[in-house]
Design an enzyme around this catalytic site. Structure first.
Site, PDB file in Angstrom:
ATOM      1  N   CYS A  69      -0.517   4.086   2.264  1.00 40.33           N
ATOM      2  CA  CYS A  69      -0.424   4.004   3.478  1.00 40.33           C
ATOM      3  C   CYS A  69       1.046   4.387   4.077  1.00 40.33           C
ATOM      4  CB  CYS A  69      -0.777   2.359   3.965  1.00 40.33           C
ATOM      5  SG  CYS A  69      -2.103   1.845   3.248  1.00 40.33           S
ATOM      6  N   ASP A  70       1.953   3.870   3.170  1.00 41.46           N
ATOM      7  CA  ASP A  70       3.365   3.852   3.697  1.00 41.46           C
ATOM      8  C   ASP A  70       4.448   4.592   2.930  1.00 41.46           C
ATOM      9  OD1 ASP A  70       2.540   1.709   5.661  1.00 41.46           O
ATOM     10  OD2 ASP A  70       2.744   0.198   3.982  1.00 41.46           O
ATOM     11  N   CYS A 124       0.814  -1.292   0.103  1.00 42.19           N
ATOM     12  CA  CYS A 124      -0.102   0.090   0.175  1.00 42.19           C
ATOM     13  C   CYS A 124       0.867   1.305   0.089  1.00 42.19           C
ATOM     14  CB  CYS A 124      -1.000   0.039   1.226  1.00 42.19           C
ATOM     15  SG  CYS A 124      -1.832   1.452   1.381  1.00 42.19           S
TER      16      CYS A 124
END
Ligand code: NAP
Length: 354
Positions: A175-176, A172
């Site tokens: 997300c990261d 992701c």
């Protein structure tokens, strides 16, 4: 142990299908109860946190009704303060995945949907009312169930990928990708679909170079998305190439990758990178059904009638990506969510009349 409660309609899942089903069901006075999933490290790693896959994306340009614009004031007025505070500020672009999902959730809540932030671990569809076992708390009985648990990201299955998950390997980018470890470093994205291009484009804001590694000689992504990758000076596309090993060490995490050509002699090469992002498709979240609904060979739920959301068990309906390996769009998931609520409403009315 407290006695199980009997619910009219339980919806499992909290992506566009789940919330759309909940809004329709709540407006039809069915008092739906949504299990939106637990907020846990296990779900974070599996990509199954509440609000589904859209919560893991950036801007959503193709959801009808949300053209580019400043939605800030609308979000402030539509969402409760405590949830708004947890979200990233709106920056005058099209709607983002997390914003869209919060709006859908709130719309369902506005009509009386009740929500439990937990997973359903097991179900028993062998007799009615159906029994659902949440991770936390007593079993729940339900006259009718809508399964809208979506799908989650696939992994390559390499031991080295597993070893460096959370230490440079991720499925992701949104997300990261903004983590300091990835700033101004070389990164790899594996895959050739829209997700891979979207992730590469997003990561190019932070990375020095993004290597898009694809096993074939043509991208599967839509033309407009593919062109975006080719036009981006920070994205380098490696065709006919597979990622065969993630390289790294215990102190730094990921430090590189080993690539192998997928055509001709299996030539190997290495790249120095600080991160690896997988974007190689999805698997439907149907394992918890434990064989109690008919599934396709790829484990998607089978809709038993053409253009209906009925499953192989009467009184159980399916909506969204968990039953769709073809369209897999937010808007088509919301559409089948609506259909499943209408199907459930008619089925419940028919039961009551007999
Ligand atoms: P996808 O279209 O199924 O693409 C998966 C990609 O991963 C393919 O290029 C596939 O290669 C590759 N792949 C699969 N298994 C692999 C393996 N073991 N090793 C190496 N490569 C592997 O999945 P997606 O990109 O997640 O998209 C899913 C759906 O969501 C699509 O309908 C897409 O249009 C949609 N979507 C839309 C947007 C948008 O419009 N903004 C954004 C994201 C996703 P092959 O090409 O060789 O099969």
């Amino acid at each position: 142990m407290s006695a199980a409660t009997l619910e009219n309609l339980v919806i499992i899942g909290s992506g566009p299908a789940g919330w759309s089903a909940a809004t329709y069901a709540a407006r039809a006075q069915l008092q739906p109860l949504v299990y939106e999933g637990a907020i846990s490290e296990k779900n974070r790693m599996a990509g199954t946190l509440p609000l589904g896959q859209l919560a893991l994306t950036s801007e959503v340009e193709n959801y009808a009704g949300f053209p580019h614009g400043n939605l800030g004031a609308f979000l402030d007025s539509a969402l409760p303060k405590e949830r708004r505070m947890m979200m990233a500020p709106h920056e005058g672009h099209g709607v983002t995945g997390p914003e869209l999902m919060e709006l859908m959730r709130q719309q369902a809540v506005n009509f009386g949907t009740r929500i439990v932030t937990d997973d359903i671990l097991k179900i028993d569809f062998s007799k009615r009312p159906f029994t659902l076992q949440p991770a936390d708390g007593p079993p729940v009985l339900a006259r009718c169930v809508i399964v809208a648990t979506g799908a989650s990201a696939n992994w390559l299955g390499l031991p080295s990928e597993e070893k460096f998950k959370n230490r440079g390997v991720s499925a992701c980018a949104v997300c990261d990708g903004a983590l300091p470890r990835f700033r101004n470093k070389g990164l790899v994205v594996v895959g050739g679909g829209d997700s891979a291009v979207e992730e590469a484009t997003y990561l190019s804001k932070f990375a020095s170079t993004v290597h898009l590694v694809h096993r074939r000689d043509a991208l599967r992504a839509s033309k407009i998305m593919a062109q975006r990758a080719f036009d981006n000076p920070k994205i380098k596309v490696h065709f006919n190439t597979g990622l065969t090993e993630v390289l790294g060490d215990d102190t730094q995490g990921v430090t590189g990758v080993r690539l192998t050509s997928t055509v001709g002699p299996q030539q190997e090469s290495t790249l120095d990178v600080a991160g690896v992002f997988l974007a190689i498709g999805h698997t439907p979240n149907t394992a918890f059904l434990d064989g109690q609904l008919e599934l396709t060979p790829k484990k998607y739920i089978v809709w038993k009638k053409h253009f209906r959301t009925e499953t192989s068990v009467e009184g159980v309906f399916a909506a969204g990506d968990v039953a769709d390996d073809y369209y897999r769009q937010a808007i088509s998931a919301a559409g089948t969510g609506c259909m499943s609520a209408l199907d459930a409403e008619r089925w419940l009315a028919h039961q009551a009349a007999h």
